[in-house]
Design a protein around this motif. Structure first.
Motif, mmCIF file in Angstrom:
data_model
loop_
_atom_site.group_PDB
_atom_site.id
_atom_site.type_symbol
_atom_site.label_atom_id
_atom_site.label_comp_id
_atom_site.label_asym_id
_atom_site.label_seq_id
_atom_site.Cartn_x
_atom_site.Cartn_y
_atom_site.Cartn_z
ATOM 1 N N LEU A 63 0.863 -1.297 -0.085
ATOM 2 C CA LEU A 63 -0.098 0.028 -0.247
ATOM 3 C C LEU A 63 1.032 1.094 -0.156
ATOM 4 O O LEU A 63 0.438 2.432 -0.671
ATOM 5 C CB LEU A 63 -1.210 0.340 1.591
ATOM 6 C CG LEU A 63 -2.268 -1.498 0.874
ATOM 7 C CD1 LEU A 63 -3.015 -1.112 2.276
ATOM 8 C CD2 LEU A 63 -2.149 -1.000 0.041
ATOM 9 N N HIS A 64 2.033 1.008 0.510
ATOM 10 C CA HIS A 64 2.853 2.533 0.798
ATOM 11 C C HIS A 64 3.285 2.632 -0.445
ATOM 12 O O HIS A 64 3.513 3.697 -0.804
ATOM 13 C CB HIS A 64 4.013 2.171 1.938
ATOM 14 C CG HIS A 64 3.438 2.421 2.928
ATOM 15 N ND1 HIS A 64 3.822 3.594 3.624
ATOM 16 C CD2 HIS A 64 3.202 1.915 4.372
ATOM 17 C CE1 HIS A 64 3.268 3.768 4.982
ATOM 18 N NE2 HIS A 64 3.294 2.443 5.527
ATOM 19 N N GLY A 65 4.111 1.136 -0.826
ATOM 20 C CA GLY A 65 4.551 1.916 -2.488
ATOM 21 C C GLY A 65 3.303 2.284 -3.663
ATOM 22 O O GLY A 65 3.810 3.194 -4.437
ATOM 23 N N LEU A 66 2.417 1.724 -3.811
ATOM 24 C CA LEU A 66 1.138 1.912 -4.475
ATOM 25 C C LEU A 66 0.776 3.724 -4.163
ATOM 26 O O LEU A 66 0.561 4.206 -5.211
ATOM 27 C CB LEU A 66 -0.350 1.474 -3.994
ATOM 28 C CG LEU A 66 -0.112 -0.049 -4.845
ATOM 29 C CD1 LEU A 66 -1.813 -1.087 -4.273
ATOM 30 C CD2 LEU A 66 0.509 0.353 -6.331
ATOM 31 N N ILE A 67 0.382 4.163 -3.359
ATOM 32 C CA ILE A 67 0.086 5.440 -2.344
ATOM 33 C C ILE A 67 1.484 6.109 -2.581
ATOM 34 O O ILE A 67 1.600 7.823 -3.261
ATOM 35 C CB ILE A 67 0.253 5.706 -0.987
ATOM 36 C CG1 ILE A 67 -1.544 4.585 -0.625
ATOM 37 C CG2 ILE A 67 0.314 7.343 -0.496
ATOM 38 C CD1 ILE A 67 -1.414 4.759 0.823
ATOM 39 N N GLU A 68 2.761 5.889 -2.641
ATOM 40 C CA GLU A 68 3.814 7.237 -2.572
ATOM 41 C C GLU A 68 3.899 7.142 -4.213
ATOM 42 O O GLU A 68 4.286 7.818 -5.453
ATOM 43 C CB GLU A 68 4.941 6.608 -3.010
ATOM 44 C CG GLU A 68 5.425 6.657 -1.268
ATOM 45 C CD GLU A 68 5.274 7.767 -0.576
ATOM 46 O OE1 GLU A 68 5.898 8.744 -1.540
ATOM 47 O OE2 GLU A 68 4.103 8.555 -0.235
ATOM 48 N N GLY A 69 3.666 5.408 -5.499
ATOM 49 C CA GLY A 69 4.152 5.888 -6.951
ATOM 50 C C GLY A 69 2.794 7.114 -7.542
ATOM 51 O O GLY A 69 3.141 7.212 -8.042
ATOM 52 N N GLN A 74 1.127 11.596 -9.826
ATOM 53 C CA GLN A 74 -0.200 13.307 -9.776
ATOM 54 C C GLN A 74 1.099 14.003 -9.593
ATOM 55 O O GLN A 74 0.556 15.192 -10.501
ATOM 56 C CB GLN A 74 -0.937 12.764 -8.471
ATOM 57 C CG GLN A 74 -1.788 11.738 -9.331
ATOM 58 C CD GLN A 74 -3.141 11.068 -7.892
ATOM 59 O OE1 GLN A 74 -2.291 11.969 -6.823
ATOM 60 N NE2 GLN A 74 -4.445 11.068 -8.262
ATOM 61 N N GLY A 75 1.789 14.422 -8.825
ATOM 62 C CA GLY A 75 2.860 15.139 -8.948
ATOM 63 C C GLY A 75 3.586 15.489 -10.217
ATOM 64 O O GLY A 75 3.853 17.570 -10.527
ATOM 65 N N LYS A 76 4.380 15.117 -11.104
ATOM 66 C CA LYS A 76 4.226 14.898 -12.225
ATOM 67 C C LYS A 76 3.304 16.027 -13.359
ATOM 68 O O LYS A 76 3.469 16.881 -14.049
ATOM 69 C CB LYS A 76 4.800 14.275 -13.032
ATOM 70 C CG LYS A 76 6.017 13.725 -12.151
ATOM 71 C CD LYS A 76 6.998 12.458 -12.818
ATOM 72 C CE LYS A 76 8.065 11.982 -12.291
ATOM 73 N NZ LYS A 76 8.364 10.715 -12.677
ATOM 74 N N ALA A 77 2.009 15.179 -13.024
ATOM 75 C CA ALA A 77 1.272 15.193 -14.326
ATOM 76 C C ALA A 77 0.271 17.137 -13.619
ATOM 77 O O ALA A 77 0.510 17.603 -14.801
ATOM 78 C CB ALA A 77 0.278 14.517 -13.499
ATOM 79 N N ASP A 78 0.671 17.415 -12.372
ATOM 80 C CA ASP A 78 -0.218 18.637 -11.713
ATOM 81 C C ASP A 78 0.708 19.909 -11.146
ATOM 82 O O ASP A 78 0.578 20.512 -11.072
ATOM 83 C CB ASP A 78 -1.487 18.055 -10.715
ATOM 84 C CG ASP A 78 -0.997 18.225 -9.756
ATOM 85 O OD1 ASP A 78 0.489 18.264 -9.357
ATOM 86 O OD2 ASP A 78 -1.461 17.631 -8.743
ATOM 87 N N GLY A 79 1.657 19.111 -11.660
ATOM 88 C CA GLY A 79 3.499 20.025 -11.003
ATOM 89 C C GLY A 79 3.447 21.068 -9.498
ATOM 90 O O GLY A 79 3.950 21.126 -9.034
ATOM 91 N N GLY A 80 2.326 19.536 -9.334
ATOM 92 C CA GLY A 80 2.490 20.130 -7.169
ATOM 93 C C GLY A 80 2.681 19.353 -7.242
ATOM 94 O O GLY A 80 4.150 18.516 -7.329
ATOM 95 N N ASP A 81 2.416 18.933 -5.110
ATOM 96 C CA ASP A 81 3.685 17.551 -4.454
ATOM 97 C C ASP A 81 1.932 16.339 -4.907
ATOM 98 O O ASP A 81 3.361 15.400 -4.129
ATOM 99 C CB ASP A 81 3.391 18.275 -3.208
ATOM 100 C CG ASP A 81 2.236 18.319 -2.084
ATOM 101 O OD1 ASP A 81 0.911 18.124 -2.686
ATOM 102 O OD2 ASP A 81 2.366 18.798 -1.304
ATOM 103 N N GLY A 82 1.089 16.421 -5.453
ATOM 104 C CA GLY A 82 0.295 15.089 -5.674
ATOM 105 C C GLY A 82 -0.637 15.073 -4.246
ATOM 106 O O GLY A 82 -1.142 13.716 -4.366
ATOM 107 N N SER A 83 -0.409 15.934 -3.313
ATOM 108 C CA SER A 83 -1.195 15.487 -2.656
ATOM 109 C C SER A 83 -2.623 16.111 -2.764
ATOM 110 O O SER A 83 -3.157 17.075 -3.337
ATOM 111 C CB SER A 83 -0.658 16.453 -1.005
ATOM 112 O OG SER A 83 -1.053 17.771 -1.016
#
Length: 91
Positions: A63-69, A74-83
């Motif tokens: 689960l940690h790996g899936l969440i981090e991935g 998402q961070g790359k897609a939106d330019g943010g931290d993905g949170s």
């Protein structure tokens, strides 16, 4: 699994393994270690009997790996931290 079966499986998947090695690791082989000796036992395919051990050893790291991935993607897609907060605020 017998040695001939191991060799057959590796040969069957060799083209795909080679493609993954090239694409993601910029090398010619995915598995650098040779096949184990013919008499080497395979790892035991068994889950821990205690559910707590199962959670700690398998489920939580997965689960940690899936969440981090997901966060990285998402961070790359939106330019943010993905949170979720960053996505809501538009940053």
């Amino acid at each position: 699994m017998t040695r001939p079966e191991r060799e057959r499986v590796m040969a069957e998947f060799d083209p795909g393994n080679h493609a993954v090695a090239q694409r993601y690791f910029d090398r010619g082989t995915l598995f650098e270690d040779p096949l184990p000796p013919a008499d080497a036992p395979l790892g035991e395919m068994a889950l821990p009997e205690a559910s707590q051990d199962l959670m700690e050893d398998y489920i939580i790291p997965l689960l940690h790996g899936l969440i981090e991935g997901r966060r990285k993607k998402q961070g790359k897609a939106d330019g943010g931290d993905g949170s979720p907060a960053a996505r809501r605020s538009g940053s």
